[in-house]
Write a protein that holds these residues in place. Sequence first.
Motif, short mmCIF file in Angstrom:
data_model
loop_
_atom_site.label_atom_id
_atom_site.label_comp_id
_atom_site.label_asym_id
_atom_site.label_seq_id
_atom_site.Cartn_x
_atom_site.Cartn_y
_atom_site.Cartn_z
N GLU A 17 0.72 -1.40 -0.06
CA GLU A 17 0.16 0.05 0.22
C GLU A 17 0.45 1.11 -0.35
O GLU A 17 0.71 2.12 -1.05
CB GLU A 17 -0.93 -0.01 1.04
N GLU A 18 1.81 1.13 1.01
CA GLU A 18 3.06 2.76 0.59
C GLU A 18 4.04 2.40 0.25
O GLU A 18 4.97 3.29 0.69
CB GLU A 18 2.41 3.18 2.44
N PHE A 25 -1.26 3.84 -7.72
CA PHE A 25 -2.62 3.27 -6.91
C PHE A 25 -3.18 4.89 -6.43
O PHE A 25 -4.28 5.17 -5.45
CB PHE A 25 -2.76 2.71 -5.97
N LYS A 26 -2.02 5.31 -5.72
CA LYS A 26 -1.51 6.45 -4.67
C LYS A 26 -2.73 7.77 -5.29
O LYS A 26 -3.40 8.81 -4.71
CB LYS A 26 -0.87 6.57 -3.50
N ILE A 27 -2.37 7.71 -6.48
CA ILE A 27 -2.93 8.79 -7.45
C ILE A 27 -4.24 8.56 -7.88
O ILE A 27 -4.68 9.78 -7.97
CB ILE A 27 -2.08 9.25 -8.69
N VAL A 28 -4.61 7.48 -8.01
CA VAL A 28 -6.22 7.23 -8.73
C VAL A 28 -6.90 7.49 -6.97
O VAL A 28 -7.80 7.61 -7.04
CB VAL A 28 -6.57 6.30 -9.29
N ASP A 29 -6.45 7.08 -5.81
CA ASP A 29 -7.41 6.80 -5.09
C ASP A 29 -7.67 8.32 -4.83
O ASP A 29 -8.53 9.03 -4.39
CB ASP A 29 -6.34 6.09 -3.74
N VAL A 147 12.54 0.31 -4.86
CA VAL A 147 11.07 0.15 -5.84
C VAL A 147 9.72 -0.06 -4.43
O VAL A 147 8.62 0.50 -4.52
CB VAL A 147 10.88 -0.27 -6.39
N LEU A 148 10.02 -1.19 -3.91
CA LEU A 148 9.18 -1.87 -2.59
C LEU A 148 9.03 -1.61 -2.01
O LEU A 148 8.29 -2.50 -0.91
CB LEU A 148 8.90 -3.36 -2.99
N GLY A 149 10.47 -0.85 -1.37
CA GLY A 149 10.09 -0.05 -0.08
C GLY A 149 9.21 1.18 0.60
O GLY A 149 8.77 2.17 -1.13
N GLU A 150 8.95 1.54 1.35
CA GLU A 150 8.03 2.48 1.71
C GLU A 150 8.56 3.61 1.59
O GLU A 150 9.64 4.11 2.23
CB GLU A 150 7.34 2.58 3.19
N TRP A 151 7.13 4.95 1.79
CA TRP A 151 8.00 6.43 1.78
C TRP A 151 8.68 6.94 2.58
O TRP A 151 8.42 6.73 3.49
CB TRP A 151 6.88 7.15 1.60
N THR A 152 9.65 7.40 2.44
CA THR A 152 10.62 8.69 3.43
C THR A 152 9.10 9.57 4.93
O THR A 152 8.68 10.00 3.45
CB THR A 152 12.02 8.95 3.61
#
Length: 188
Positions: A17-18, A25-29, A147-152
């Motif tokens: 998710e993050e 996904f995040k943009i269309v959400d 790439v599969l890591g979460e945002w800082t």
Amino acid sequence: MKKYLIVGLGNIGEKYEETRHNIGFKIVDYLAKDEGVSFETEKLGDVCSFRFKGRTFVLLKPSTFMNLSGKAVKYWMEKEKIPLENVLIILDDLNIDFGAIRFKGKGSHGGHNGLKDINEKLNTQQYTRFRFGIANNFGKGRQVNYVLGEWTKEEKSILIERLETSAQAIRSFGTAGLANTMNTFNGK
């Protein structure tokens, strides 16, 4: 009435998710929430739609996982009778600075497995991409983890404004066209 298929690429499931790879996904959400619509699980993805300035925007989050996105894109294009020039694929891009956006009318997959599958299933590279920069701040051999890591925390704070700009850019694609959208938003 003109219809547009706006596809946010990502992977389904809470663990993704993050992650940076799920920016589509995040943009269309964000856009769905901004327009007051909710996704419903349907064949090959979560889907919703809204009208804006006489256009219908169909938002899609494929449930096929990133590397098999083409099947969902093709199915929803056919189901909604949306021509290729009205399709927009949103994805992450390692070669663009974090938060910068770039629209392109066509191109190769550039090593992105989601695009590779879409190219194969649609049998063309002639569709619009919305690349969202995630930068490449990783060491040798660490690309997948990055790439599969979460945002800082820093990225998350900037992301809020970038999501709003992204939503404006998508509406522009449907109302002002690709060339105007590129002139207005590329590199911003």
